[in-house]
Design a protein around this motif. Sequence first.
Motif, PDB file in Angstrom:
ATOM      1  N   ARG A   1       0.787  -1.286   0.039  1.00  0.00           N
ATOM      2  CA  ARG A   1       0.066   0.177   0.014  1.00  0.00           C
ATOM      3  C   ARG A   1       0.954   1.338   0.040  1.00  0.00           C
ATOM      4  O   ARG A   1       0.486   2.252  -0.807  1.00  0.00           O
ATOM      5  CB  ARG A   1      -1.130  -0.070   1.352  1.00  0.00           C
TER       6      ARG A   1
ATOM      7  N   GLU B   1      -7.434   5.825  -4.343  1.00  0.00           N
ATOM      8  CA  GLU B   1      -7.895   4.659  -4.609  1.00  0.00           C
ATOM      9  C   GLU B   1      -7.184   3.430  -4.068  1.00  0.00           C
ATOM     10  O   GLU B   1      -7.598   2.537  -3.674  1.00  0.00           O
ATOM     11  CB  GLU B   1      -8.072   4.379  -6.101  1.00  0.00           C
TER      12      GLU B   1
ATOM     13  N   ASP C   1      -7.956   3.028  -0.543  1.00  0.00           N
ATOM     14  CA  ASP C   1      -9.116   2.367  -0.219  1.00  0.00           C
ATOM     15  C   ASP C   1      -9.208   1.047  -0.538  1.00  0.00           C
ATOM     16  O   ASP C   1     -10.127   0.329  -0.232  1.00  0.00           O
ATOM     17  CB  ASP C   1     -10.323   3.309  -0.871  1.00  0.00           C
ATOM     18  N   LEU C   2      -8.361   0.194  -1.113  1.00  0.00           N
ATOM     19  CA  LEU C   2      -8.292  -0.966  -1.454  1.00  0.00           C
ATOM     20  C   LEU C   2      -8.275  -1.905  -0.064  1.00  0.00           C
ATOM     21  O   LEU C   2      -7.477  -1.495   0.920  1.00  0.00           O
ATOM     22  CB  LEU C   2      -7.253  -1.423  -2.478  1.00  0.00           C
ATOM     23  N   SER C   3      -8.989  -3.143  -0.203  1.00  0.00           N
ATOM     24  CA  SER C   3      -8.982  -4.166   1.099  1.00  0.00           C
ATOM     25  C   SER C   3      -7.456  -4.664   0.829  1.00  0.00           C
ATOM     26  O   SER C   3      -6.678  -4.648  -0.153  1.00  0.00           O
ATOM     27  CB  SER C   3      -9.808  -5.144   0.788  1.00  0.00           C
ATOM     28  N   TYR C   4      -7.086  -5.306   1.733  1.00  0.00           N
ATOM     29  CA  TYR C   4      -5.711  -6.060   1.723  1.00  0.00           C
ATOM     30  C   TYR C   4      -5.822  -7.284   0.668  1.00  0.00           C
ATOM     31  O   TYR C   4      -5.074  -7.250  -0.227  1.00  0.00           O
ATOM     32  CB  TYR C   4      -5.649  -6.998   3.096  1.00  0.00           C
ATOM     33  N   ASP C   5      -6.923  -7.965   0.445  1.00  0.00           N
ATOM     34  CA  ASP C   5      -7.133  -8.894  -0.611  1.00  0.00           C
ATOM     35  C   ASP C   5      -7.101  -8.377  -2.019  1.00  0.00           C
ATOM     36  O   ASP C   5      -6.411  -8.928  -2.687  1.00  0.00           O
ATOM     37  CB  ASP C   5      -8.435  -9.801  -0.350  1.00  0.00           C
ATOM     38  N   ASP C   6      -7.716  -7.209  -2.000  1.00  0.00           N
ATOM     39  CA  ASP C   6      -7.571  -6.566  -3.337  1.00  0.00           C
ATOM     40  C   ASP C   6      -6.242  -6.194  -3.749  1.00  0.00           C
ATOM     41  O   ASP C   6      -5.885  -6.268  -4.881  1.00  0.00           O
ATOM     42  CB  ASP C   6      -8.766  -5.224  -3.514  1.00  0.00           C
ATOM     43  N   LEU C   7      -5.552  -5.428  -2.966  1.00  0.00           N
ATOM     44  CA  LEU C   7      -3.976  -4.911  -2.944  1.00  0.00           C
ATOM     45  C   LEU C   7      -3.197  -6.281  -3.223  1.00  0.00           C
ATOM     46  O   LEU C   7      -2.583  -5.847  -4.189  1.00  0.00           O
ATOM     47  CB  LEU C   7      -3.769  -4.167  -1.817  1.00  0.00           C
TER      48      LEU C   7
ATOM     49  N   ASP D   1      -4.071  -9.035  -4.715  1.00  0.00           N
ATOM     50  CA  ASP D   1      -4.533  -9.552  -6.190  1.00  0.00           C
ATOM     51  C   ASP D   1      -3.990  -8.403  -7.209  1.00  0.00           C
ATOM     52  O   ASP D   1      -3.353  -8.808  -8.035  1.00  0.00           O
ATOM     53  CB  ASP D   1      -6.110  -9.543  -6.085  1.00  0.00           C
ATOM     54  N   MET D   2      -4.051  -7.329  -6.860  1.00  0.00           N
ATOM     55  CA  MET D   2      -3.600  -6.201  -7.780  1.00  0.00           C
ATOM     56  C   MET D   2      -2.103  -6.377  -7.955  1.00  0.00           C
ATOM     57  O   MET D   2      -1.578  -6.354  -9.229  1.00  0.00           O
ATOM     58  CB  MET D   2      -3.768  -4.853  -7.363  1.00  0.00           C
TER      59      MET D   2
END
Length: 69
Positions: free
Chosen positions: A19, A34, A37-43, A45-46
């Motif tokens: 992050r 943006e 604001d991402l969740s841990y999982d979304d971060l 995955d990205m």
Amino acid sequence: MEAVTIKRVTEAELAKELREQYMKNPPEGMTSDEVRDLSYDDLLDMDYFLHEFDDLEDDDFGEEGFYIF
């Protein structure tokens, strides 16, 4: 021979580091807000999808040229 020490990192610690990294230099099409604001999982995955094919860069497959199979 030198011993290699591997530090264990939790997903939360990794996500925190990612992050901070991506907020300083957001991926194309995203803003720092943006990323924040991402969740841990979304971060996670990205990051995975941004680096999915990094280990294939040294491979010659897919480069333009003439191939004989």
